[in-house]
Design an enzyme around this catalytic site. Structure first.
Site, PDB file in Angstrom:
ATOM      1  N   GLY A   1      70.602  40.019  34.869  1.00 45.34           N
ATOM      2  CA  GLY A   1      70.395  41.430  34.590  1.00 45.34           C
ATOM      3  C   GLY A   1      69.417  41.678  33.448  1.00 45.34           C
ATOM      4  N   SER A   2      69.708  42.746  32.715  1.00 47.04           N
ATOM      5  CA  SER A   2      68.728  43.286  31.766  1.00 47.04           C
ATOM      6  C   SER A   2      68.310  42.324  30.667  1.00 47.04           C
ATOM      7  CB  SER A   2      69.290  44.544  31.131  1.00 47.04           C
ATOM      8  OG  SER A   2      69.752  45.406  32.141  1.00 47.04           O
ATOM      9  N   ILE A   3      69.015  41.210  30.497  1.00 46.95           N
ATOM     10  CA  ILE A   3      68.570  40.227  29.504  1.00 46.95           C
ATOM     11  C   ILE A   3      67.121  39.858  29.775  1.00 46.95           C
ATOM     12  CG2 ILE A   3      68.891  37.817  28.796  1.00 46.95           C
ATOM     13  CD1 ILE A   3      71.875  38.228  29.131  1.00 46.95           C
TER      14      ILE A   3
ATOM     15  N   LYS B   1      64.774  41.741  30.541  1.00 43.12           N
ATOM     16  CA  LYS B   1      63.790  42.676  29.984  1.00 43.12           C
ATOM     17  C   LYS B   1      63.176  42.105  28.720  1.00 43.12           C
ATOM     18  CE  LYS B   1      65.979  46.606  32.056  1.00 43.12           C
ATOM     19  NZ  LYS B   1      67.211  47.370  31.948  1.00 43.12           N
TER      20      LYS B   1
END
Lengths: 558, 147
Positions: free
Chosen positions: A275-277, A279
């Site tokens: 997931g957003s890690i 980003k």
């Protein structure tokens, strides 16, 4: 005239006596010479000959060299050692009454069955194992029976004094002392080599850190009724793994407990969309390649529609977002647009340089192959920018995050303690300046963004949440999440990265039914930091506000 | 002359023989001792291995945590209980009169700050001007406990 009386015998008698005496003298001389020789030899032996020890070389000392080398942690705490045990075997030919013997043995060894022992004792072979590795008490009891035909064999048993702690790193051995999993398997030859058996194998694991991580993960699993969890604590300057946890775990002292789900190493073998890690990587690459600067931004008002997909924000702001805002508020739309500016080819190369397209090079056999799209098109680029579509192991993610904050160098994860004199040289991924900016962003995300629950006061934690829906047959399941958090501390001079991943947590009333990373994984990181920072010599300090101010300046907290 | 030589010779032989046997027995005794020491050494080394394993077991963090939770009222320390620098100790008075040791480790401090009873009450505490005579203080309790 005084003196001895001299008698002179005249004639033939005298001559005969003379001859006899002369002959006698020969004998006397011979005996005298022999005795003199003995006396000389005695003196020689007593005084001059060196006392040598010709007999019996010290073979028994060989018993001291363990069959298999110990494994110790970075501080020398024993993680695995060999202890002498006795194993019971029988020569069935010498057993007089198998039926009776089996009955008595079962009383001492209740885990065996009557019939089983009887069958063995009645088999007619000359050698059958009754039980391996008896306890001293059992051995004494069997010995006290005095039954003929029962014999003991000295053996060694692998003991893990810390039980299930670090079980997935250590692995376990089979009954013959052969490594089956983990370090025991990877270094089986080194551990069994008689030349190095006295030299313990020193791991980079620290039992105290390992316990803090495992304990907090266990607590979280229980609290959120999760299916499992994985966690890694890594030194960002060397790539040394200080703790590696995968839950549920097993007890290597009982290899039979390592079955199915429990034996699976989620931290290295399991690959997940984190997931957003991701980003963090997207923004780091964009900043490093000068695609964007901290003061730029993207419009995140409307979801992106591309072919069948819609990319939405989990925390929609529905406005133009600056780069720090995209990171702190975890905007998928912003990240996707940024990734399109970077381009698919370039993104793929960046992921490859971080080692995300091949298994981790750690000293464990259980490493998972990352999953990534064969055709790295526009849609893949967009989804990978916020951590969907590329599945890597938590360990790889920890290495990657480490490279983002330590000044831009990637150190491959290692389970071996590195000597402080010869530290590994990393591979440069991003510039030092970009790394500084990423540090600010990560601190910002904890101070003002989605990772607030990770803020351990005084320890300057930075990090990024990552909530991913699990891929199911035919799409994603909104209900089953993997909640992850990548934390780094202290942010002004990063020392350790902590990555935790919790599998299918269920929301609680106190978390407003949210099971997202900010509610589930971030507190774990906060607790772990609070527990390990004093151990690792990181002292709490007031923060230099300038540390993240440059990034915070860009944010509009509304 | 010859007779005394003979006597000396006989005595030497007896002495040498006796010496030899003495030597032999000494060596045998030493050898026994060596063997015994070796056996002892081996069993001690084995015991050390067992004790090392036991030490690791008794010191395993999970076990210690269990004991601590059961028998001690200790809780994990908070960052505000850790001091990196003695200069930062709160309520510190005249610093110029103190010799502050140089330390490079962190000092744990109690969770609850000690409760002081002032014999002569000070109203503007803790911002008392430096250098004024320190009021006599008496520590009543410094009990731990939750915040």
């Amino acid at each position: 005239m005084k003196g001895p009386l001299k008698i002179k015998i005249e004639g033939a008698r005298q001559e005969a006596l003379e001859v006899a005496r002369n002959r006698l003298m020969v004998g006397v001389f011979l005996f005298g010479a022999a005795f003199a020789l003995l006396a000389l030899r005695t003196l020689d032996l007593g005084l001059f000959q060196p006392v040598t020890e010709p007999r019996r070389s010290v073979t028994s000392l060989k018993a001291l060299v363990p069959v298999r080398a110990d494994i110790v942690d970075r501080n020398g705490v024993v993680l695995a050692t060999n202890l002498e045990t006795q194993s019971l075997y029988a020569d069935p030919k010498d057993i007089l009454e198998p039926q009776e013997a089996a009955k008595i043995l079962v009383q001492i060894l209740p885990e065996l069955s009557d019939a089983e022992i009887y069958e063995k004792l009645n088999s007619g072979r000359r050698f059958v194992w009754i039980k391996r590795h008896l306890t001293p008490k059992q051995m004494w009891q069997v010995n006290a029976l005095g039954l003929p035909g029962l014999k003991f064999q000295r053996e060694e048993k692998r003991i893990y004094p810390n039980g299930s702690l670090a079980a997935h790193s250590l692995g376990y051995v089979d009954v013959d002392g052969k490594g089956i999993a983990g370090i025991e398997h990877f270094f089986n030859d080194r551990l069994n080599d008689p030349l190095s058996a006295t030299q313990p194998l020193m791991l980079s694991i620290d039992v105290r850190v390992q316990h803090a991580l495992t304990d907090e993960l266990l607590h979280s699993i229980k609290k959120f009724s999760a299916k499992g969890a994985a966690g890694v604590v890594m030194d960002v300057r060397t790539g040394e793994v200080l703790a590696l946890a995968s839950l549920p775990d097993f007890n290597p002292n009982r290899p039979s407990s390592a079955s199915g789900n429990k034996a699976f190493n989620r931290a290295t073998k399991g690959v997940y969309e984190l997931g957003s890690i991701f980003k963090t990587f997207t923004i780091a690459q964009a900043l490093d390649a000068n695609v964007v600067s901290l003061s730029d931004g993207y419009d995140a008002t409307d979801p992106i529609r591309i072919s069948k997909f819609t990319i939405r924000d989990d925390h929609p702001k529905k406005r133009f977002l600056k780069i720090p805002e995209i990171y702190a508020y975890s905007s998928n739309i912003g990240a996707a647009k940024m990734a399109m500016d970077i381009g698919p080819e370039s993104q793929k190369n960046f992921m490859a340089s971080l080692g995300f397209l091949r298994p981790a090079t750690v000293e464990l056999t259980e490493v998972g192959y990352p999953l990534f799209p064969e055709r790295w098109g526009d849609i893949s680029t967009m989804t990978i920018s916020y951590g969907h579509g590329l599945a890597i192991s938590p360990l790889q993610a920890a290495s990657g995050i480490g490279a983002m904050v330590n000044g831009g160098n990637l150190f491959p994860a290692t389970m071996m303690a590195q000597s402080p004199d010869s530290l590994p040289i990393g591979k440069r991924i991003i510039s030092e300046g970009t790394s500084d900016k990423v540090r600010q962003l990560m601190r910002l995300a904890v101070r003002l963004g989605t990772g607030r629950n990770a803020d351990a006061p005084g320890y300057r934690v930075g990090g990024k949440t990552g909530t991913a829906e699990k891929a199911m047959a035919g799409g994603y399941n909104e209900k089953s999440l993997i909640s992850s958090f990548a934390g780094v501390f202290p942010m002004d001079n990063p020392r350790y990265v902590i990555l935790v991943s919790i599998d299918e947590p269920k929301g609680l009333k106190e978390t407003f039914n949210y099971a997202t990373a900010g509610w589930v994984a971030a507190p774990v990181v906060r607790n772990v930091v609070t527990r390990i920072a004093p151990l690792m010599g990181v002292s709490p300090e007031m923060e230099e506000r300038s540390e993240f101010l440059q990034a915070a300046y860009q944010i509009d907290p509304e | 002359m010859i007779k005394s030589l003979k006597v000396i010779g006989v005595l030497t032989v007896i002495a040498a023989g006796g010496g030899l046997f003495q030597l032999k027995y000494t060596i045998e005794a030493t050898d026994r001792e060596l063997r015994q020491l070796q056996t002892e050494y081996i069993s001690n080394q084995k015991a050390i291995r067992v004790l090392e394993a036991e030490w690791a077991y008794l010191n395993s963090p999970a076990y210690l945590q269990d004991l601590s939770v059961r028998y001690l009222g200790l809780k994990p320390s908070n960052s505000d209980q850790v001091m990196s620098d003695l200069e930062k100790l709160p309520w510190r008075k005249d610093l110029s009169r103190l010799i502050i040791p140089q330390i490079d480790f962190v000092v744990p401090s109690p969770r609850q700050k000690p409760y002081f009873k002032y014999i002569t009450p000070i109203t503007d505490y803790p911002f008392e001007p430096l250098g004024s005579p320190a009021a006599p203080i008496e520590v009543i309790s410094a009990e731990g406990g939750s915040k």
